[in-house]
Design a protein around this motif. Sequence first.
Motif, short mmCIF file in Angstrom:
data_model
loop_
_atom_site.label_atom_id
_atom_site.label_comp_id
_atom_site.label_asym_id
_atom_site.label_seq_id
_atom_site.Cartn_x
_atom_site.Cartn_y
_atom_site.Cartn_z
N HIS A 49 -16.04 35.21 21.37
CA HIS A 49 -14.65 35.67 21.35
C HIS A 49 -13.95 35.46 22.68
O HIS A 49 -12.72 35.36 22.72
N CYS A 56 -6.98 30.50 22.27
CA CYS A 56 -5.71 31.08 21.79
C CYS A 56 -4.68 31.12 22.92
O CYS A 56 -3.50 30.84 22.71
N LEU A 66 2.78 38.51 15.26
CA LEU A 66 1.54 38.14 14.59
C LEU A 66 0.52 37.59 15.60
O LEU A 66 -0.67 37.90 15.54
N GLN A 67 0.99 36.81 16.55
CA GLN A 67 0.11 36.28 17.58
C GLN A 67 -0.35 37.39 18.52
O GLN A 67 -1.52 37.42 18.93
N MET A 70 -2.95 39.51 16.71
CA MET A 70 -4.21 38.75 16.67
C MET A 70 -4.96 38.92 17.98
O MET A 70 -6.17 39.22 17.99
N CYS A 73 -6.39 42.38 18.37
CA CYS A 73 -7.55 42.58 17.48
C CYS A 73 -8.81 42.00 18.12
O CYS A 73 -9.87 42.63 18.10
N GLY A 115 -8.73 39.74 13.32
CA GLY A 115 -8.32 38.74 14.30
C GLY A 115 -8.50 37.32 13.80
O GLY A 115 -7.63 36.47 13.96
N TRP A 116 -9.64 37.06 13.15
CA TRP A 116 -9.90 35.72 12.60
C TRP A 116 -8.93 35.39 11.46
O TRP A 116 -8.48 34.24 11.36
N LEU A 118 -5.88 36.56 11.16
CA LEU A 118 -4.60 36.30 11.81
C LEU A 118 -4.61 34.97 12.55
O LEU A 118 -3.59 34.27 12.58
N LEU A 119 -5.74 34.61 13.13
CA LEU A 119 -5.85 33.30 13.76
C LEU A 119 -5.62 32.19 12.74
O LEU A 119 -4.89 31.23 12.99
N THR A 120 -6.23 32.33 11.59
CA THR A 120 -6.06 31.34 10.52
C THR A 120 -4.60 31.24 10.10
O THR A 120 -4.06 30.13 9.93
N ASN A 122 -1.95 32.08 11.91
CA ASN A 122 -1.20 31.49 13.03
C ASN A 122 -1.43 29.99 13.14
O ASN A 122 -0.48 29.25 13.40
#
Length: 132
Positions: A49, A56, A66-67, A70, A73, A115-116, A118-120, A122
């Motif tokens: 991470h 990121c 949203l970023q 993420m 998180c 977090g993952w 939200l990463l997807t 984003n």
Amino acid sequence: MKELVLIVGGIYGTLSVILGAFGAHALKKKFTEDQLKSFETGVKYKMYHALVLIICGITFPFLSSLQNIMAWCFIIGILLFSFSIYGLTWSSANGNKIKILGPITPLGGLLLVIGWILLTINLSEIVLYITP
């Protein structure tokens, strides 16, 4: 936020190397095999991470909520996940397991999963933005 993400990623990466070496050398004599495996899991997840945070920080401008969510998180998730594992293994090895840390580990894991996700989301927004 971008700077914070990069700095925390660097700190988490540094701590992973230090704690990994500490676990491999100093804790081998103090921990059982299962405790050492748990400790190593905390170290590995922190390093994974840390790298995600650095990627990121390079990839996203952190202009959207949203970023930012993420990033938080990942930052809070790894703090709760890894450090609760360290606390559980250390206190257990000393014969006085801190049981309140037990429920904190899955909470940290849940934040990492979010977090993952939200990463997807984003990343998909970036792909949709750059693809005609």
